[in-house]
Design an enzyme around this catalytic site. Structure first.
Site, PDB file in Angstrom:
ATOM      1  N   HIS A   1     -39.459  36.660 -22.869  1.00  0.00           N
ATOM      2  CA  HIS A   1     -38.213  36.351 -22.158  1.00  0.00           C
ATOM      3  C   HIS A   1     -37.719  34.957 -22.579  1.00  0.00           C
ATOM      4  O   HIS A   1     -36.548  34.771 -22.941  1.00  0.00           O
ATOM      5  CB  HIS A   1     -38.473  36.408 -20.647  1.00  0.00           C
TER       6      HIS A   1
ATOM      7  N   HIS B   1     -48.644  40.158 -18.538  1.00  0.00           N
ATOM      8  CA  HIS B   1     -47.707  39.485 -17.621  1.00  0.00           C
ATOM      9  C   HIS B   1     -47.154  38.210 -18.262  1.00  0.00           C
ATOM     10  O   HIS B   1     -45.942  38.000 -18.331  1.00  0.00           O
ATOM     11  CB  HIS B   1     -48.464  39.161 -16.325  1.00  0.00           C
ATOM     12  N   GLU B   2     -48.048  37.377 -18.760  1.00  0.00           N
ATOM     13  CA  GLU B   2     -47.611  36.098 -19.349  1.00  0.00           C
ATOM     14  C   GLU B   2     -46.804  36.311 -20.630  1.00  0.00           C
ATOM     15  O   GLU B   2     -45.885  35.548 -20.918  1.00  0.00           O
ATOM     16  CB  GLU B   2     -48.816  35.174 -19.610  1.00  0.00           C
TER      17      GLU B   2
ATOM     18  N   HIS C   1     -43.211  36.724 -19.691  1.00  0.00           N
ATOM     19  CA  HIS C   1     -42.533  35.426 -19.562  1.00  0.00           C
ATOM     20  C   HIS C   1     -42.198  34.859 -20.943  1.00  0.00           C
ATOM     21  O   HIS C   1     -41.102  34.362 -21.181  1.00  0.00           O
ATOM     22  CB  HIS C   1     -43.445  34.411 -18.857  1.00  0.00           C
TER      23      HIS C   1
END
Length: 604
Positions: free
Chosen positions: A402, A395-396, A399
């Site tokens: 991105h 998940h991190e 980020h």
């Protein structure tokens, strides 16, 4: 004394191996270098004064001011990011606490010094502004940014008022800061006995680990200990939350918005119907959550299902232990559908110490991705060897990649992405990992675990965050009407929402009413709904990536590179998802139902 030696203590920061820590020296080689840059930036900020009252003069003058703003903001960003991450790695370190305070102060000084910019740009007649853009090729870069400012004309105050608001920001944020201090540094949790009868200190990081325990006594003890601790400070937490809500309502009122929610959503040009669509669609699909809760009760074989039974795996002996080293392998294999460019960035992050891995004394709880324009993205973890942490890492990294691509392909002005799309990339990663694992595991119990994990993740990210969104709207509206947000009121309202969401087969324990006290996101001003909308968008995008392959991957990577060069709703539309409709949320609920059907049939 003999018992004391059995307590598993967290390592102190200096005891953590270097390769498991983030390399913040890539931002500033030393604290002395940070100090030197701090003084330089503090002096440079004063130069903003020279642009006051001159922006209307010419296209060149406006461009010069915008470029000055970008450069000084980028430098301040690096100072802040270094200070806050140094502080977060050990909140008991008073030196870095001081650095963090000073960086925040510098930010408020910068905001104050530049507060004339927007009102002054708005004082330039629209026609003249268009002429400026037409005349100056370099100014065309700022066209979308200037359009954004123009859109906010009705909500921007005079230069003097804007300056006053900027000066007041530190005082207005005091409630949030007090919450952070109390929650991360001052709150002391008791020890509980783990599955082996050993005394282990409860912590933010270990709470979920205990809640996933197959030993119901451990789950119950951790649950009671956690909320007993919060219960002792409930009036203080009510005061900090009430202060944060009042701040949101105050800003909305002085800026001529009808509500704090309208103010928060208009920041990124998000129609309020997006929020309402989410709450209405999820409320319509609550029977799916009730079905999942019924299945959980049946499979666990309990007479009563309690709130502390929500996180434990449904299938005994199926808990998949995952070390950090194994997690890195899963990460690369699970994200392979995103292509070589993406995977190379992930490898760079793993090899160049973007990740701060393990929990230590005083470390900020939870996980996040941080960094700023001109730095690497960084990831804070509090690693525990379980599947949950694998998904958090994936998940991190969503980020972080991105952020990396946005900063690489956009100029500073557009070199960040809006909060509305912030959770899309991270959740898309989780969906891809889940798909990879479901396709590759051969052990039926592991398959059951993964289905369970997906459903739990959906429950936590879509159902739970939508419940948070309902709670957030409710408390802002109550405060706006002049109602006092007492601990009693907050606990009662939060408890009732849990009853509605979890349905008739759940014993909604009294303690869960206090959960509002430990949720940092309630201090983020209508942030949480975006986890649920983001999850829905990510579900649609990951489906496209897996089914279409390269064309969908190209659209998706372009989305990651777009930053805020367009409005978030439009950026997502180009990627293939329209969030102004309820369709992505409906689609996400269909995936939940399919996985629930499969789990029900496997367990029947």
């Amino acid at each position: 004394m003999a018992n004391e030696t059995k307590v598993k203590q967290l390592p102190k920061r200096h005891e953590v191996p270097e390769d498991l820590t983030w390399r913040l020296e890539d931002i500033f080689a030393s604290d002395e270098e940070w100090e030197k840059e701090y003084q330089s930036v503090a002096n440079e900020i004063q130069k903003a004064e020279q642009f006051k009252g001159t922006l209307i003069e010419s296209a060149e003058r406006l461009l010069e001011a915008l470029q000055f703003q970008d450069k000084i903001s980028e430098r301040t960003g690096k100072l802040y990011v270094y200070a806050h991450m140094r502080y977060d790695q050990d909140t008991t370190n008073t030196f870095y606490q001081g650095l963090d305070d000073r960086a925040k102060y510098l930010y408020s000084q910068l905001s104050s010094a530049l507060s004339f910019m927007v009102p002054e740009i708005l004082s330039i007649p629209e026609e003249r502004l268009k002429q400026f853009i037409a005349q100056n090729e370099d100014l065309k870069l700022y066209e979308h940014a200037l359009e954004e400012i123009t859109r906010k004309r009705p909500h921007v105050l005079s230069a003097e008022q804007e300056e006053m608001l900027a000066e007041a920001s530190q005082a207005l944020n005091a409630s949030s800061q007090t919450f952070g201090m109390l929650n991360n540094a001052d709150l002391e949790f008791p020890t509980i006995k783990d599955e082996n009868g050993e005394e282990v200190q409860l912590s933010h990081g270990r709470f979920i680990q205990f809640m996933q325990s197959e030993d119901r006594r451990v789950r119950q003890d951790a649950f009671k200990a956690m909320y007993d601790t919060y219960g002792k400070f409930k009036n203080t937490f009510a005061s900090t939350l009430s202060g944060a809500v009042k701040k949101d309502n105050f800003y909305a009122k002085v800026r001529n918005y009808e509500s704090a929610r309208q103010a928060a959503l208009s920041e990124n040009n998000i129609p309020e119907k997006v929020y309402d669509n989410l709450v209405e669609t999820i409320n319509k699909h609550l029977p799916l959550l009730h079905r999942y809760i019924s299945l959980r009760k049946k499979v666990l074989g309990v007479d009563e299902l309690h709130m502390y039974d929500v996180y434990t795996p449904l299938v005994k002996e199926s808990k998949m232990k995952v070390t950090y080293e194994e997690a890195k392998e899963y990460l690369l294999k699970g994200l392979a559908p995103l292509g070589e460019e993406y995977i190379n960035i992930v490898k760079e992050g793993l090899e160049n110490r973007w990740v701060d891995v393990v929990e230590n004394v005083g470390k900020r709880s939870g996980a996040y991705s941080s960094g700023t324009y001109g730095t690497n993205p960084y990831i804070l973890m509090n690693w525990q060897d379980d599947m949950n942490n694998l998904f958090t890492l994936v998940h991190e990294f969503g980020h972080s990649v991105h952020s990396y691509l946005t900063r690489k392909y956009q100029p500073y002005t557009y070199g960040h992405y809006s909060i509305f799309v912030a959770e899309v990339a991270s959740t898309c990663n989780e969906n891809l990992l889940n798909d990879y694992l479901l396709k590759t595991v051969t052990n039926e119990k592991h398959r059951l675990y993964l289905l369970n994990h997906y459903l739990d993740d959906f429950r936590a990210t879509v159902f739970r965050q939508t419940m948070f969104a309902e709670f957030e709207q409710l408390i802002h509206e109550k405060a706006q009407r002049g109602e006092a947000l007492t601990a009693e009121l907050l606990t009662k309202e939060y408890y009732e929402l849990n009853k509605k969401y979890f349905g008739p087969d759940m014993v909604v324990d009294e303690e869960i009413g206090l959960e509002w006290a430990r949720i940092p996101h309630f201090y983020y001003n209508f942030y949480v709904y975006q986890y649920a909308t983001g999850f829905s968008a990510a579900t649609a995008l990951s489906k496209q990536i897996l089914e279409e392959g390269e064309p969908a991957v190209t659209r998706y990577i372009d989305f990651l590179k777009a930053g805020c060069s367009d409005y978030p709703i439009e950026v997502l539309k180009k990627a293939g998802v329209d969030m102004t409709t309820s369709q992505p949320i409906e689609e996400a609920c269909q995936v939940f139902e399919q996985r629930l059907n499969e789990l029900e049939s496997l367990l029947s």
